[in-house]
Write a protein that holds these residues in place. Structure first.
Motif, PDB file in Angstrom:
ATOM      1  N   GLU A   1       0.460  -0.993  -0.309  1.00 54.46           N
ATOM      2  CA  GLU A   1       0.268  -0.177  -0.009  1.00 54.46           C
ATOM      3  C   GLU A   1       0.864   1.719   0.094  1.00 54.46           C
ATOM      4  O   GLU A   1       0.252   2.045  -0.925  1.00 54.46           O
ATOM      5  CB  GLU A   1      -1.111   0.245   1.764  1.00 54.46           C
TER       6      GLU A   1
ATOM      7  N   LYS B   1       1.956   1.481  -3.318  1.00 54.80           N
ATOM      8  CA  LYS B   1       1.067   1.555  -4.313  1.00 54.80           C
ATOM      9  C   LYS B   1       0.615   3.758  -4.015  1.00 54.80           C
ATOM     10  O   LYS B   1       0.277   4.425  -5.386  1.00 54.80           O
ATOM     11  CB  LYS B   1       0.079   0.894  -4.099  1.00 54.80           C
ATOM     12  N   LYS B   2       1.167   4.450  -3.060  1.00 50.70           N
ATOM     13  CA  LYS B   2       0.585   5.423  -3.044  1.00 50.70           C
ATOM     14  C   LYS B   2       1.543   6.971  -3.181  1.00 50.70           C
ATOM     15  O   LYS B   2       1.080   7.040  -3.741  1.00 50.70           O
ATOM     16  CB  LYS B   2       0.313   6.070  -1.384  1.00 50.70           C
TER      17      LYS B   2
ATOM     18  N   ARG C   1       3.495   5.728  -5.840  1.00 53.65           N
ATOM     19  CA  ARG C   1       3.213   5.564  -7.040  1.00 53.65           C
ATOM     20  C   ARG C   1       2.519   6.682  -8.142  1.00 53.65           C
ATOM     21  O   ARG C   1       1.955   6.947  -9.165  1.00 53.65           O
ATOM     22  CB  ARG C   1       2.514   4.335  -7.873  1.00 53.65           C
ATOM     23  N   GLU C   2       0.555   6.602  -7.024  1.00 55.07           N
ATOM     24  CA  GLU C   2       0.042   7.111  -7.770  1.00 55.07           C
ATOM     25  C   GLU C   2       0.039   8.563  -7.157  1.00 55.07           C
ATOM     26  O   GLU C   2      -0.667   9.718  -8.725  1.00 55.07           O
ATOM     27  CB  GLU C   2      -1.551   7.414  -6.638  1.00 55.07           C
ATOM     28  N   LYS C   3       1.046   9.518  -6.367  1.00 57.35           N
ATOM     29  CA  LYS C   3       1.352  10.572  -6.301  1.00 57.35           C
ATOM     30  C   LYS C   3       1.590  11.240  -7.072  1.00 57.35           C
ATOM     31  O   LYS C   3       2.127  11.925  -7.648  1.00 57.35           O
ATOM     32  CB  LYS C   3       2.215  10.734  -4.788  1.00 57.35           C
TER      33      LYS C   3
ATOM     34  N   TYR D   1       1.863   9.934 -10.579  1.00 55.09           N
ATOM     35  CA  TYR D   1       1.476   9.593 -11.237  1.00 55.09           C
ATOM     36  C   TYR D   1       0.761  11.250 -11.245  1.00 55.09           C
ATOM     37  O   TYR D   1      -0.277  11.163 -12.670  1.00 55.09           O
ATOM     38  CB  TYR D   1       0.032   8.900 -12.003  1.00 55.09           C
ATOM     39  N   LEU D   2      -0.056  11.248 -10.661  1.00 51.97           N
ATOM     40  CA  LEU D   2      -1.343  12.925 -10.614  1.00 51.97           C
ATOM     41  C   LEU D   2      -0.272  13.828 -10.840  1.00 51.97           C
ATOM     42  O   LEU D   2      -1.035  14.696 -11.425  1.00 51.97           O
ATOM     43  CB  LEU D   2      -1.326  12.956  -8.869  1.00 51.97           C
TER      44      LEU D   2
END
Length: 449
Positions: free
Chosen positions: A303, A306-307, A309-311, A313-314
């Motif tokens: 997790e 994942k966070k 990577r998401e940050k 990507y944003l």
């Protein structure tokens, strides 16, 4: 430093080889800290004061070169004093944990390094400019460096020492604390569980140590004279361990119970990439503890990644609202600093412009990586935006090691590119003894002024 007496040598002889090695690292930390503080004070006396008194630099230019040098001296005098006091109190066997505690306690006082390191490139650029354009400055600084206490080192080399020193502390601690350290991405390493485990088929006895980032399976070696009932963490224990398999990282595992978990045997499975470990715990309760703790740690690790990577990507997917974009190709690295025992590194680049970030792939066992990695950055301010490239050594067990950094202003890219189109530049890495990065840059402005 006072010479080591016979009594001290006798005490060192009583230590185990591992403990003697750790005490050697502690001794190295204190001695090098003393030398470092002496160097900081030399810079003030030999370079800073004479340059302030000369008319070759303005007061503002002196401040740009030396920034907050006095604050660095005070910061490290406090650290050295703390080390000396604890060493005196502890004698020859200074606990390793104490070193970590001292450095942790001193961290709030290390804030001056943030300011100095962020301004260091500007100071280095000013020295280079003055050296190239003002012969009197070049001769004056050269004459100052002839002081025997400089040992032939120029001012520019002394000004690199703070960055080199502050990045050295984690490496010194890393040599002392193997597992009680900082993970690569989960913060402090935490010990979660341990106990005997058996391979289901062969009944081979293992001993497992579970941390928040990996599971370590070991085999116990019982020396002659061992009672066989020694407790694992008892200071009187003679037990030794050898690694059974390389550590199993928890972001790569799936743990599950057998098809029929109600069976008599406390068996569970750990799937790791292309291999399945079938293990037996000492009891059903122990199996439950292992499965729950491994599962929880694995989910947290995954997790967290994942966070991140998401940050990233944003940030990358934000709508372009700037005045242009910069197309960047990280071509290669040249003669990077070696980090591993065999003289190689596993390098990657972190390329940033403000909150925009791109990370290249990691190249294995090389000092001359060929990344050929493409990315783009949106330009908001032609004069203020700066492209920063930092090179790291990928490390699974601890924070990635620093291999140097470099930066280039977008305004300078525009000047170099002109109307010629994309330009290729070889950028020197700073704060390290060796290394260059080759980049290809293409600045595209949406509306030319």
């Amino acid at each position: 430093m006072a010479a080591i007496g016979c009594a001290d040598l006798h005490l060192l002889d009583m230590l185990t080889p591992t403990e003697r090695k750790r005490q050697g690292y502690i001794h190295e930390l204190i001695v090098t800290e003393e030398n470092y503080v002496n160097d900081l004070q030399l810079v003030t006396e030999i370079f800073q004061k004479p340059l302030m008194e000369s008319e070759l630099l303005t007061e503002k230019e002196v401040a740009m070169i030396f920034v907050n040098w006095k604050e660095l001296i005070m910061c490290n005098i406090k650290l050295l004093k703390a080390l000396r006091v604890r060493k005196k109190m502890s004698g020859e066997r200074m606990p390793v944990k104490m070193i970590g505690d001292i450095l942790t306690a001193q961290l709030p006082h290390m804030q001056p390094y943030i300011r100095f390191c962020s301004c260091q490139l500007n100071g280095a650029a000013l020295i280079q400019q003055k050296t190239d354009e003002v012969p009197e400055f070049k001769e004056f600084v050269k004459r100052l460096a002839m002081d025997p206490r400089c040992k032939g080192m120029p001012l520019s080399s002394f000004l690199l020492k703070p960055m080199q020193r502050v990045t050295r502390y984690p490496l010194i601690i890393k040599n002392q604390l193997v597992f009680n350290s900082v993970t690569n991405c989960l913060g402090p390493r935490k010990f979660l569980h341990s106990g005997k485990l058996y391979k289901a088929k062969s009944n081979k006895e293992l001993y497992g140590f579970l941390f928040n980032d990996f599971l370590l399976l070991t085999q116990i070696i019982k020396p002659l004279g061992s009672s066989g009932t020694d407790k694992v963490f008892s200071p009187k224990s003679n037990l030794q361990y050898k690694m059974y398999k390389t550590p199993i990282f928890l972001n790569e595992v799936l743990v599950k119970l057998p098809t029929d978990p109600s069976g008599d045997e406390p068996i569970f499975h750990i799937s790791h990439i292309d291999r399945v470990y079938t293990l037996r715990a000492e009891s059903i309760n122990e199996r439950t503890a292992w499965v729950q703790k491994i599962k929880a740690a694995s989910e947290l690790y995954i997790e967290t990644e994942k966070k991140k990577r998401e940050k990233a990507y944003l940030v990358r997917s934000q709508r372009a609202t700037g005045i242009g974009r910069l197309m960047v190709n990280i071509v290669e690295g040249i003669e990077l600093k070696p980090c591993r025992s065999h003289g190689k590194s596993n390098p990657y680049c972190e390329v940033t412009m403000g909150s925009q970030c791109h990370i290249t792939k990691t190249m294995q066992d090389t000092l001359n990586p060929k990344w050929n990695s493409n990315c783009q950055f949106f330009i908001k301010d032609l004069e203020q935006d700066v492209l920063c490239i930092t090179v790291f050594e990928r490390d699974q067990f601890s924070p990635d090691d620093f291999l140097g950094r470099t930066e280039i202003r977008v305004a300078d890219i525009k000047k170099d590119q002109g109307s010629k189109g994309p330009v290729t530049k070889c950028l020197l890495l700073h704060e390290v003894p060796t290394g260059e990065i080759v980049v290809r840059l293409d600045l595209q402005l949406f509306d030319e002024p």
